[in-house]
Design an enzyme around this catalytic site. Structure first.
Site, PDB file in Angstrom:
ATOM      1  N   TYR A 107      31.102 -28.900 154.701  1.00  0.00           N
ATOM      2  CA  TYR A 107      29.943 -29.724 155.045  1.00  0.00           C
ATOM      3  C   TYR A 107      28.988 -29.806 153.846  1.00  0.00           C
ATOM      4  O   TYR A 107      28.539 -30.884 153.472  1.00  0.00           O
ATOM      5  CB  TYR A 107      29.228 -29.131 156.265  1.00  0.00           C
ATOM      6  CG  TYR A 107      28.037 -29.948 156.698  1.00  0.00           C
ATOM      7  CD1 TYR A 107      28.186 -30.987 157.619  1.00  0.00           C
ATOM      8  CD2 TYR A 107      26.772 -29.711 156.167  1.00  0.00           C
ATOM      9  CE1 TYR A 107      27.109 -31.760 158.002  1.00  0.00           C
ATOM     10  CE2 TYR A 107      25.687 -30.483 156.540  1.00  0.00           C
ATOM     11  CZ  TYR A 107      25.858 -31.508 157.466  1.00  0.00           C
ATOM     12  OH  TYR A 107      24.791 -32.274 157.829  1.00  0.00           O
ATOM     13  N   ASP A 108      28.717 -28.626 153.255  1.00  0.00           N
ATOM     14  CA  ASP A 108      27.803 -28.584 152.094  1.00  0.00           C
ATOM     15  C   ASP A 108      28.315 -29.473 150.967  1.00  0.00           C
ATOM     16  O   ASP A 108      27.541 -30.142 150.290  1.00  0.00           O
ATOM     17  CB  ASP A 108      27.663 -27.143 151.570  1.00  0.00           C
ATOM     18  CG  ASP A 108      26.861 -26.275 152.534  1.00  0.00           C
ATOM     19  OD1 ASP A 108      26.234 -26.835 153.458  1.00  0.00           O
ATOM     20  OD2 ASP A 108      26.875 -25.032 152.366  1.00  0.00           O
ATOM     21  N   LYS A 128      19.457 -13.834 154.545  1.00  0.00           N
ATOM     22  CA  LYS A 128      19.501 -15.134 155.224  1.00  0.00           C
ATOM     23  C   LYS A 128      20.395 -14.973 156.443  1.00  0.00           C
ATOM     24  O   LYS A 128      21.619 -14.902 156.342  1.00  0.00           O
ATOM     25  CB  LYS A 128      20.030 -16.234 154.311  1.00  0.00           C
ATOM     26  CG  LYS A 128      19.925 -17.603 154.957  1.00  0.00           C
ATOM     27  CD  LYS A 128      20.337 -18.700 154.003  1.00  0.00           C
ATOM     28  CE  LYS A 128      20.039 -20.077 154.561  1.00  0.00           C
ATOM     29  NZ  LYS A 128      20.725 -20.363 155.819  1.00  0.00           N
ATOM     30  N   ARG A 180      14.581 -25.642 166.559  1.00  0.00           N
ATOM     31  CA  ARG A 180      14.069 -26.468 165.476  1.00  0.00           C
ATOM     32  C   ARG A 180      14.318 -27.956 165.739  1.00  0.00           C
ATOM     33  O   ARG A 180      13.513 -28.801 165.366  1.00  0.00           O
ATOM     34  CB  ARG A 180      14.758 -26.063 164.167  1.00  0.00           C
ATOM     35  CG  ARG A 180      14.223 -26.843 162.990  1.00  0.00           C
ATOM     36  CD  ARG A 180      14.791 -26.325 161.708  1.00  0.00           C
ATOM     37  NE  ARG A 180      16.214 -26.627 161.599  1.00  0.00           N
ATOM     38  CZ  ARG A 180      16.957 -26.299 160.552  1.00  0.00           C
ATOM     39  NH1 ARG A 180      16.429 -25.635 159.555  1.00  0.00           N
ATOM     40  NH2 ARG A 180      18.234 -26.616 160.510  1.00  0.00           N
ATOM     41  N   LYS A 214      23.055 -18.640 148.441  1.00  0.00           N
ATOM     42  CA  LYS A 214      24.177 -18.424 149.362  1.00  0.00           C
ATOM     43  C   LYS A 214      25.275 -17.572 148.717  1.00  0.00           C
ATOM     44  O   LYS A 214      25.565 -17.724 147.533  1.00  0.00           O
ATOM     45  CB  LYS A 214      24.782 -19.776 149.767  1.00  0.00           C
ATOM     46  CG  LYS A 214      23.820 -20.708 150.488  1.00  0.00           C
ATOM     47  CD  LYS A 214      23.655 -20.385 151.939  1.00  0.00           C
ATOM     48  CE  LYS A 214      24.453 -21.165 152.926  1.00  0.00           C
ATOM     49  NZ  LYS A 214      24.468 -22.547 153.035  1.00  0.00           N
ATOM     50  N   CYS A 274      66.968 -12.160 158.465  1.00  0.00           N
ATOM     51  CA  CYS A 274      65.932 -11.521 157.650  1.00  0.00           C
ATOM     52  C   CYS A 274      65.984 -12.089 156.221  1.00  0.00           C
ATOM     53  O   CYS A 274      67.046 -12.093 155.598  1.00  0.00           O
ATOM     54  CB  CYS A 274      66.162 -10.019 157.633  1.00  0.00           C
ATOM     55  SG  CYS A 274      65.147  -9.152 156.435  1.00  0.00           S
ATOM     56  N   CYS A 321      67.352  -9.019 153.868  1.00  0.00           N
ATOM     57  CA  CYS A 321      68.699  -8.445 153.932  1.00  0.00           C
ATOM     58  C   CYS A 321      69.696  -9.319 154.695  1.00  0.00           C
ATOM     59  O   CYS A 321      70.893  -9.041 154.689  1.00  0.00           O
ATOM     60  CB  CYS A 321      68.651  -7.064 154.579  1.00  0.00           C
ATOM     61  SG  CYS A 321      68.337  -7.133 156.343  1.00  0.00           S
ATOM     62  N   CYS A 323      63.258  -7.475 161.861  1.00  0.00           N
ATOM     63  CA  CYS A 323      64.572  -7.501 161.249  1.00  0.00           C
ATOM     64  C   CYS A 323      65.368  -6.362 161.863  1.00  0.00           C
ATOM     65  O   CYS A 323      64.880  -5.240 161.973  1.00  0.00           O
ATOM     66  CB  CYS A 323      64.431  -7.286 159.740  1.00  0.00           C
ATOM     67  SG  CYS A 323      65.959  -6.743 158.976  1.00  0.00           S
ATOM     68  N   CYS A 339      68.247  -2.740 155.223  1.00  0.00           N
ATOM     69  CA  CYS A 339      67.252  -3.699 154.736  1.00  0.00           C
ATOM     70  C   CYS A 339      66.394  -3.039 153.664  1.00  0.00           C
ATOM     71  O   CYS A 339      65.671  -2.081 153.957  1.00  0.00           O
ATOM     72  CB  CYS A 339      66.390  -4.184 155.896  1.00  0.00           C
ATOM     73  SG  CYS A 339      65.167  -5.394 155.379  1.00  0.00           S
TER      74      CYS A 339
HETATM   75  S1  IVH Z   1      12.587 -19.403 155.995  1.00  0.00           S
HETATM   76  C1  IVH Z   1      10.236 -23.176 155.321  1.00  0.00           C
HETATM   77  N1  IVH Z   1      13.872 -17.127 156.055  1.00  0.00           N
HETATM   78  O1  IVH Z   1      17.995 -20.705 157.198  1.00  0.00           O
HETATM   79  C2  IVH Z   1      11.251 -22.122 155.334  1.00  0.00           C
HETATM   80  N2  IVH Z   1      14.933 -19.062 156.914  1.00  0.00           N
HETATM   81  O2  IVH Z   1      18.747 -23.037 155.656  1.00  0.00           O
HETATM   82  C3  IVH Z   1      11.772 -21.863 156.675  1.00  0.00           C
HETATM   83  N3  IVH Z   1      17.160 -18.599 157.834  1.00  0.00           N
HETATM   84  O3  IVH Z   1      16.216 -23.006 159.141  1.00  0.00           O
HETATM   85  C4  IVH Z   1      12.911 -20.951 156.706  1.00  0.00           C
HETATM   86  N4  IVH Z   1      17.175 -16.457 157.424  1.00  0.00           N
HETATM   87  O4  IVH Z   1      17.359 -21.006 160.328  1.00  0.00           O
HETATM   88  C5  IVH Z   1      13.908 -18.442 156.342  1.00  0.00           C
HETATM   89  N5  IVH Z   1      14.885 -15.029 156.074  1.00  0.00           N
HETATM   90  C6  IVH Z   1      14.919 -16.336 156.362  1.00  0.00           C
HETATM   91  C7  IVH Z   1      16.011 -16.937 156.975  1.00  0.00           C
HETATM   92  C8  IVH Z   1      15.997 -18.308 157.235  1.00  0.00           C
HETATM   93  C9  IVH Z   1      17.840 -17.462 157.941  1.00  0.00           C
HETATM   94  C10 IVH Z   1      17.674 -19.902 158.276  1.00  0.00           C
HETATM   95  C11 IVH Z   1      16.697 -20.681 159.126  1.00  0.00           C
HETATM   96  C12 IVH Z   1      16.454 -21.917 158.316  1.00  0.00           C
HETATM   97  C13 IVH Z   1      17.710 -22.042 157.532  1.00  0.00           C
HETATM   98  C14 IVH Z   1      17.531 -22.869 156.299  1.00  0.00           C
END
Ligand code: IVH
Length: 707
Positions: free
Chosen positions: A38-39, A118, A139, A317, A411, A414, A441, A447
């Protein structure tokens, strides 16, 4: 098509694809492709749009934060938009971020950042009014989220009331709701049990659990929460630095992550990244990177925002643990125990920080469960040091000529026949044969893949007991081509042994002496040493006692081979087992599994030649007279047991009758000599009485069995 049309077409494709995946991800919590894929598409879209700003559209997926809210939930408009984060994947992208921050702020000294894990869950907004939890919302698309208040209330680590004092009148706490790894594994186990689809990852599981119309379901899902940001603040103030606000949150009873750390400059950030990467596997929750946030809030304000993310923070990441690639072929590896493991040969792909061209497919059941076919686009997963695996298939990309995976008949090492493992189970009083996931096997001793293990077993203390023939040595001997079968042990010379690693003159002498001694053994030990599947020590003793000689056992085993073959042609496993059983079943305690395994062993030509070679090498065992049917004190007599034998138990009774030459049958007939009647006898008693068969109670049986 001219160049411009091509670009427009590609943009349309990218937007359509991303919109579809956004919908799968956000609305259905059921992504089809890994995040990395996706990224990649998202980046391509961003880059194309940056090169051709005139082609940017307002509804492009690049212009929004997340997914649209689901209709079933009430809508909540966020007072302060909930933003996303920009991503960095490489060190120099982090350095560039830090350089931009200092450039905008016109600062040369290192900036203090807060490094945070994260979390891989979903962002949530919690509104506390006078310290009391009033609303919870997802969100959504950043501007409007879903009202999930009742569900949020079920999350244990979200306080319904803030501790302490000094809270603003209205405080919007933001953070991540996530599912711990353990809860995720448990949930997927339950999903599987109920025949429901497994969740792709803990984040989807968390999202799926929080976005439930029935909050009882949410409550069962063991979700947790960490606070890491805030939105609206009214009637009060917060401290002047991010780290201080988090400390205040902690005092108010909100859960903050203890891994959060203040660091200096880009070097500090990168140091934090590596520390967390090393810790990652041991954390009880899933993280997909770290986040760096400028600590001073006045600086955050000066830096401001761009379209969907703040300029004062960035997500760094970890290398994606999942990627998609094409499955070119499936080959089978033979393990030390003879088990065949399917291995995926892949179009090389960069995943988890390394290029992967092989991945495990575990076993045939997994292949069937994931419906993997050769030619498919598959999802490859490589987490930490774990062996890369094929985690799933992107069904929407299956080519029409994709081929099913087939286990080879022979196999690959053997050439011996490959068989599916089975297990016997009792179901409603009947014996059923259940097929297991593993294929094996049948080559055993012949073997090469299984040779080391076979030789270790052969030389083991309870088998031929060759002292000093350890695993390392056996491996060396196989590698140097000195051992091809257990029989070769007896041809080893002093010169060959003394030349090996960590082998002196003396140890070579000792080993040769142990080998010489082992040549004289008992038939039971010898049978056990052969490592026939299902033949443990006790069975080996039983067989030795019953047949007296290897030849008699072999003849019995081969006797029904023709019939076995016929049955095999009909592919009727149950019949094969039944016939093998017939062959050997006069022997007490030999069930159909064991019988089939023994027959199979003697049938394999390689095993026959190993037996000849062992004899030729001078291995001898003591043979006795066969204890055939009908020669014992109870010879020729047939017993049937019914009811509970409180004193000795039915199994022991059966064994003792058989030890004295009697036969124990499962049903009453004209041929039955005695019915042994225990407590609460069954219908056999009625039948026996009809036929006038002699009855014995337990005491009478005991008497009969007395020596
Ligand atoms: S800060 C304005 N801190 O990552 C900044 N986000 O890719 C708001 N996330 O929507 C986000 N750990 O769901 C922040 N330590 C962390 C985070 C974090 C996970 C997630 C969060 C955010 C998404 C952004």
């Amino acid at each position: 098509m001219n160049d411009r049309q091509k670009i427009e077409q590609r943009l349309r494709q990218l937007r359509d694809t991303l919109n579809r995946h956004n919908y799968l991800y956000y609305a259905l919590d059921a992504p089809e492709i890994p995040d990395s894929e996706y990224d990649r598409l998202f980046r391509e879209l961003q880059e194309l749009e940056a090169q051709h700003p005139e082609l940017l559209t307002r509804d492009s997926p690049s212009q929004r934060v997340g997914g649209a809210p689901l209709k079933e939930f009430g809508e909540v408009r966020h007072a302060v938009p909930m933003l996303s984060l920009d991503n960095a994947f490489a060190d120099d992208e982090v350095r560039a971020f830090d350089a931009r921050v200092r450039e905008r702020l016109q600062i040369h000294a290192p900036v203090t950042y807060v490094g945070e894990p994260k979390l891989d869950g979903l962002a949530i907004s919690l509104i506390y009014e006078h310290g009391v939890l009033a609303h919870g919302a997802t969100r959504g698309d950043g501007a409007v989220g879903e009202d999930v208040t009742p569900n949020v209330r079920t999350v244990g680590s979200i306080p319904l009331r803030l501790h302490g004092s000094g809270h603003p009148e209205v405080l919007e706490v933001r953070g991540e709701v996530y599912m711990p790894k353990k809860a995720f594994a448990e949930l997927n186990r339950r999903q599987d049990e109920h025949g429901d689809k497994a969740f792709a990852n803990p984040r989807n599981a968390a999202a799926g659990s929080l976005r439930q119309l029935d909050s009882h379901v949410t409550a069962e899902r063991n979700l947790e929460f960490f606070a890491y940001a805030w939105g609206e603040v009214q009637g009060g103030t917060l401290p002047q630095a991010h780290s201080q606000v988090l400390a205040r949150f902690h005092d108010w009873g909100l859960r903050t992550n203890r891994e959060n750390h203040a660091v200096q400059g880009a070097d500090g950030c990168l140091g934090y990244f590596h520390k967390m990467a090393a810790k990652r596997a041991a954390l009880p929750y899933q993280i997909d990177g770290v986040v760096y946030k400028v600590d001073r809030l006045d600086w955050q304000q000066r830096l401001g925002f761009v379209a969907r993310a703040p300029r004062w923070a960035i997500a760094h990441k970890f290398p994606a643990e999942e990627a998609t690639t094409r499955l070119k072929a499936v080959e089978f590896q033979v393990g030390r125990s003879g088990a065949l493991t399917p291995v995926a040969r892949l179009e090389p792909v960069f995943v988890g920080g390394a290029t992967v061209s092989n991945a495990t497919l575990h076993n045939m059941d997994e292949i069937a469960r994931k419906d993997v076919r050769v030619g498919d686009t598959v999802i490859v997963r490589r987490a930490g040091d774990v062996i890369p695996e094929v985690a799933g298939v992107v069904l929407s990309r299956r080519p029409p000529n994709a081929r099913a995976v087939q286990v080879p008949d022979r196999c690959p090492v053997c050439g011996a026949r490959v068989e599916r493992e089975t297990r016997e189970r009792q179901k409603q009083g009947k014996t059923v044969i259940e097929e297991l996931a593993a294929w094996r096997c049948t080559g055993r001793l012949s073997c090469p893949a299984q040779l080391a293990q076979a030789i270790m077993h052969f030389a083991g203390r309870r088998a031929l007991d060759i002292d000093g023939l350890g695993e390392k040595l056996v491996q060396q001997l196989i590698e140097t081509q000195l051992l091809h079968s257990p029989a070769d042990i007896f041809a080893l010379t002093h010169a060959q042994l003394a030349g090996l690693d960590r082998m002196g003159d003396k140890s070579a002498d000792n080993l040769l002496a142990a080998i010489a001694k082992s040549k004289t053994t008992s038939l039971a030990r010898f049978l056990y040493a052969l490592g026939i599947p299902e033949v443990g020590e006790v069975t080996a003793q039983t067989l030795a006692g019953h047949f007296g000689s290897l030849d008699a056992l072999r003849r019995a085993a081969l006797h029904y081979m023709g019939k076995l073959e016929q049955a095999r042609d009909t592919q009727d496993k149950v019949q094969v087992k039944a016939l093998a059983h017939e062959t050997l079943r006069q022997v007490p305690d030999i069930g159909p599994e064991v019988a089939a395994s023994i027959a199979e062993f003697f049938r394999e030509p390689h095993n026959q030649s190993v037996l000849k070679a062992l004899h030729a090498a001078g291995v001898r065992w003591t043979e006795g007279a066969p204890r055939t049917l009908g020669t014992g004190r109870l010879g020729g007599k047939t017993f049937v047991l019914t009811g509970t034998l409180a004193g000795m138990g039915r199994e022991a009774a059966k064994q003792r009758i058989q030890a004295l030459g009697g036969k124990v049958s499962g049903s009453v007939s004209q041929k039955t000599d005695y019915l042994v009647v225990g407590a609460e006898p069954g219908s056999k008693l009625t039948e026996a009485r009809k036929l006038g068969i002699r009855e014995l109670n337990e005491a009478q049986l005991q008497e009969l069995l007395q020596p």
